[in-house]
Design an enzyme around this catalytic site. Sequence first.
Site, PDB file in Angstrom:
ATOM      1  N   GLU A  91       0.856  -1.011  -0.055  1.00  0.00           N
ATOM      2  CA  GLU A  91       0.071  -0.071  -0.074  1.00  0.00           C
ATOM      3  C   GLU A  91       0.740   1.227  -0.001  1.00  0.00           C
ATOM      4  O   GLU A  91       1.912   1.187   0.581  1.00  0.00           O
ATOM      5  CB  GLU A  91      -0.931   0.055   1.335  1.00  0.00           C
ATOM      6  CG  GLU A  91      -1.700   1.256   1.353  1.00  0.00           C
ATOM      7  CD  GLU A  91      -2.748   1.118   2.726  1.00  0.00           C
ATOM      8  OE1 GLU A  91      -3.357   1.998   2.905  1.00  0.00           O
ATOM      9  OE2 GLU A  91      -2.215   0.165   3.416  1.00  0.00           O
ATOM     10  N   LYS A 110      -9.230   3.021  -2.346  1.00  0.00           N
ATOM     11  CA  LYS A 110      -9.454   2.284  -0.877  1.00  0.00           C
ATOM     12  C   LYS A 110     -11.038   2.586  -0.624  1.00  0.00           C
ATOM     13  O   LYS A 110     -11.115   3.820  -0.706  1.00  0.00           O
ATOM     14  CB  LYS A 110      -8.464   2.744   0.093  1.00  0.00           C
ATOM     15  CG  LYS A 110      -8.563   1.857   1.525  1.00  0.00           C
ATOM     16  CD  LYS A 110      -7.434   2.266   2.234  1.00  0.00           C
ATOM     17  CE  LYS A 110      -7.214   1.547   3.566  1.00  0.00           C
ATOM     18  NZ  LYS A 110      -6.012   1.862   4.113  1.00  0.00           N
ATOM     19  N   TYR A 150      -9.257   5.577  13.326  1.00  0.00           N
ATOM     20  CA  TYR A 150      -8.898   5.299  14.836  1.00  0.00           C
ATOM     21  C   TYR A 150      -7.610   5.068  15.171  1.00  0.00           C
ATOM     22  O   TYR A 150      -6.603   4.973  14.121  1.00  0.00           O
ATOM     23  CB  TYR A 150      -9.999   3.964  15.138  1.00  0.00           C
ATOM     24  CG  TYR A 150      -9.258   2.808  14.088  1.00  0.00           C
ATOM     25  CD1 TYR A 150      -8.190   2.065  14.462  1.00  0.00           C
ATOM     26  CD2 TYR A 150      -9.946   2.466  12.824  1.00  0.00           C
ATOM     27  CE1 TYR A 150      -7.956   0.852  13.439  1.00  0.00           C
ATOM     28  CE2 TYR A 150      -9.621   1.523  12.017  1.00  0.00           C
ATOM     29  CZ  TYR A 150      -8.794   0.678  12.294  1.00  0.00           C
ATOM     30  OH  TYR A 150      -8.361  -0.408  11.531  1.00  0.00           O
ATOM     31  N   CYS A 178      -5.854  -2.674   2.263  1.00  0.00           N
ATOM     32  CA  CYS A 178      -5.678  -2.937   3.854  1.00  0.00           C
ATOM     33  C   CYS A 178      -7.040  -2.826   4.342  1.00  0.00           C
ATOM     34  O   CYS A 178      -7.642  -4.068   4.591  1.00  0.00           O
ATOM     35  CB  CYS A 178      -4.899  -1.689   4.268  1.00  0.00           C
ATOM     36  SG  CYS A 178      -4.022  -2.112   5.863  1.00  0.00           S
ATOM     37  N   LEU A 187      23.447   4.300  31.044  1.00  0.00           N
ATOM     38  CA  LEU A 187      23.471   3.185  31.667  1.00  0.00           C
ATOM     39  C   LEU A 187      23.425   3.289  33.423  1.00  0.00           C
ATOM     40  O   LEU A 187      24.377   3.780  33.695  1.00  0.00           O
ATOM     41  CB  LEU A 187      24.835   2.145  31.316  1.00  0.00           C
ATOM     42  CG  LEU A 187      24.645   1.792  29.864  1.00  0.00           C
ATOM     43  CD1 LEU A 187      25.948   0.917  29.697  1.00  0.00           C
ATOM     44  CD2 LEU A 187      23.428   1.225  29.397  1.00  0.00           C
ATOM     45  N   SER A 188      22.330   2.845  33.832  1.00  0.00           N
ATOM     46  CA  SER A 188      22.224   3.207  35.240  1.00  0.00           C
ATOM     47  C   SER A 188      22.565   2.092  36.111  1.00  0.00           C
ATOM     48  O   SER A 188      22.437   1.998  37.369  1.00  0.00           O
ATOM     49  CB  SER A 188      20.754   3.663  35.387  1.00  0.00           C
ATOM     50  OG  SER A 188      19.833   2.388  35.271  1.00  0.00           O
ATOM     51  N   GLY A 189      22.644   0.739  35.616  1.00  0.00           N
ATOM     52  CA  GLY A 189      22.937  -0.492  36.191  1.00  0.00           C
ATOM     53  C   GLY A 189      21.502  -1.160  36.470  1.00  0.00           C
ATOM     54  O   GLY A 189      21.402  -2.124  36.904  1.00  0.00           O
ATOM     55  N   GLY A 190      20.292  -0.533  35.961  1.00  0.00           N
ATOM     56  CA  GLY A 190      19.132  -0.869  36.112  1.00  0.00           C
ATOM     57  C   GLY A 190      18.594  -1.757  34.828  1.00  0.00           C
ATOM     58  O   GLY A 190      19.177  -1.706  33.895  1.00  0.00           O
ATOM     59  N   ILE A 191      17.336  -2.289  34.914  1.00  0.00           N
ATOM     60  CA  ILE A 191      17.082  -3.188  33.929  1.00  0.00           C
ATOM     61  C   ILE A 191      16.459  -2.537  32.875  1.00  0.00           C
ATOM     62  O   ILE A 191      16.665  -2.991  31.418  1.00  0.00           O
ATOM     63  CB  ILE A 191      15.853  -4.335  34.648  1.00  0.00           C
ATOM     64  CG1 ILE A 191      15.769  -5.275  33.264  1.00  0.00           C
ATOM     65  CG2 ILE A 191      14.567  -3.484  34.804  1.00  0.00           C
ATOM     66  CD1 ILE A 191      14.949  -6.367  34.058  1.00  0.00           C
ATOM     67  N   THR A 209      15.402   5.470  27.798  1.00  0.00           N
ATOM     68  CA  THR A 209      15.556   4.082  28.433  1.00  0.00           C
ATOM     69  C   THR A 209      14.048   3.964  29.466  1.00  0.00           C
ATOM     70  O   THR A 209      13.956   2.840  29.911  1.00  0.00           O
ATOM     71  CB  THR A 209      16.699   3.877  29.061  1.00  0.00           C
ATOM     72  OG1 THR A 209      16.616   4.610  30.234  1.00  0.00           O
ATOM     73  CG2 THR A 209      17.899   3.839  28.389  1.00  0.00           C
ATOM     74  N   LYS A 218       3.751  16.060  30.189  1.00  0.00           N
ATOM     75  CA  LYS A 218       5.194  15.560  29.816  1.00  0.00           C
ATOM     76  C   LYS A 218       5.332  14.429  28.801  1.00  0.00           C
ATOM     77  O   LYS A 218       6.139  14.799  27.801  1.00  0.00           O
ATOM     78  CB  LYS A 218       5.474  14.663  31.292  1.00  0.00           C
ATOM     79  CG  LYS A 218       5.868  15.269  32.401  1.00  0.00           C
ATOM     80  CD  LYS A 218       6.596  14.039  33.457  1.00  0.00           C
ATOM     81  CE  LYS A 218       6.899  14.860  34.729  1.00  0.00           C
ATOM     82  NZ  LYS A 218       7.333  13.867  35.727  1.00  0.00           N
TER      83      LYS A 218
END
Length: 572
Positions: free
Chosen positions: A41, A115, A121, A151, A308-312, A430, A545
């Site tokens: 498309e 189309k 939506y 589509c 890189l914070s050391g967190g997941i 992140t 935010k």
Amino acid sequence: MRIALAQLNPIVGDIENNLALLEQTLVQVSAERPDLVVFPELFLVGYPPLDLLERGWFIARQGEALEQVARISRKFSKTGILLGAAVRTGLAIGKPLYNAAVLFLGGNRLLSQPKTLLPTYDVFDELRYFEPAPCIQTVRLGNEILGISVCEDAWNGPPGNNDRSPIADDRFRRPYDRNPVAELAEAGASLLVTIAASPFWIGKEELRYSLISSHARRHGLPFVFLNQVGANDELVFDGRSMALDAQGEPILVMEPFTEQVAIVDTTAKGRPENFRPLGRVESVYRTLVLGVRDYARKCGFKQAVLGLSGGIDSAVACCITVAALGPNNVLGVTMPSEYSSKGSVDDSRRLAANLGIRFLEIPIADVYHSYLRAVGPWLTAHSSQVADPGAVNLQSSVFVSLAEENIQARVRGNILMALSNKFGHLVITTGNKSELAVGYCTLYGDMSGGLAVLADVPKTMVYELARYINRERELIPRATIEKAPSAELRPNQTDQDTLPPYEILDEILARYLEQDQSVEEIVAAGLEKKTVEWVVTAVRKSEYKRRQAAPGIKVTTKAFGAGRRMPVAAKY
């Protein structure tokens, strides 16, 4: 009929590149002598082109490209070429364009089928640009009468039927008063063909397959469905193009998340085992990898940088970025403050070593205290409350309030943006969806960047992704996965000091954001009223935010961004 399915990755706006890709594909398959080659498309302009469609010069360029397709088709005179394009309506009123499937053969345009169903939506807003088809028609090509649709035209059907159709249960597709596929079948089509740009979300693969299979069974006709692959901005297109026989069984289901050209004989008999859906976590992982790769490539970035914070969260985001761009193109930066644990710095360093990426350690304590010396007196003199009166910064004698916590995050964001400015890196943010939803993130701090990899990934799924990434060997240090999540912006801080347990938070968010449930409905499902009200209030208060957040890659049915349009200055 022998049909070549060209599951390709066009670049939005790059008409010349997309046209060249079309011609290269025709050359590639010419030795196989297919009767028809099918492209996605809006292939020439890429999907979604958004307000580029309102630029007259842009549509004129695409018109020239369509004329070039006609000339190319003369070189392959016995092969039909079907592609999507924006075609002028020529009408005095209404929208000036159709979203059309255009069929060429031997230099002639045999059909331009607009189309019919224009979605408005979620992330779609096609009525902004296109006029719906005035009529539906079939076209003969060789021994087949083709029923061609675009589509959304395939995303409708009679609700409440007994043919295992997903339509009745799919709240994301609003019922239309027309069913283009049924109309094409009634008009005498012997083969149904749909070209699409159908983006990924969790569960879409199975739903899409069930839908197309249902159409084929209901009408007793073979069905070819050709989908775009690749990522454009927030959307990732997973491909998974398919050809089904008249019983709805798969003759061919193409690879997901991969450019591929395959030839199928529509008279072949399908087999159920030809469709093997990906697992939920693997599909999300591959979506995110493709999303990062294409966003960087199509925006002109070759390298990325992230904190890189050391967190997941940062660990998972880093692994995905490395998979997308390669270890030589990723820079990880740890920026410890006096509240950072030694383990977090060590875990960041270990992650970088496991991945083979470049790594920097830039302490922020001096910058942070310089900042506090400048503004700290004003923050304490003019504030009657602090977030945690017992948390004291001994070096500066300033309470660690929320403002002081956020200063640390903003110092880190400034460092990452400085590295980006200097070296031309894409900054990867992140934060995950759970945090972004309730505002547990810092505007102009950890939200600073060019792409938010995990913005549509709930925290509980971040853990699932971490386990998937470590399925063969430990890339993410075990300590990173096992320790309590913490922003480490004040002493002994954990996320759960502020937030509900993530399992509960994510269930509330899924019900509120994805299922549109009210507070009362969520509480009736067994969740604590006080917690539900806190979460919903936090989501509303954080709207401003998210309006300023980096674009995030969509993986759920309702992602923040283009698909969720909520007012900021409002009370509800």
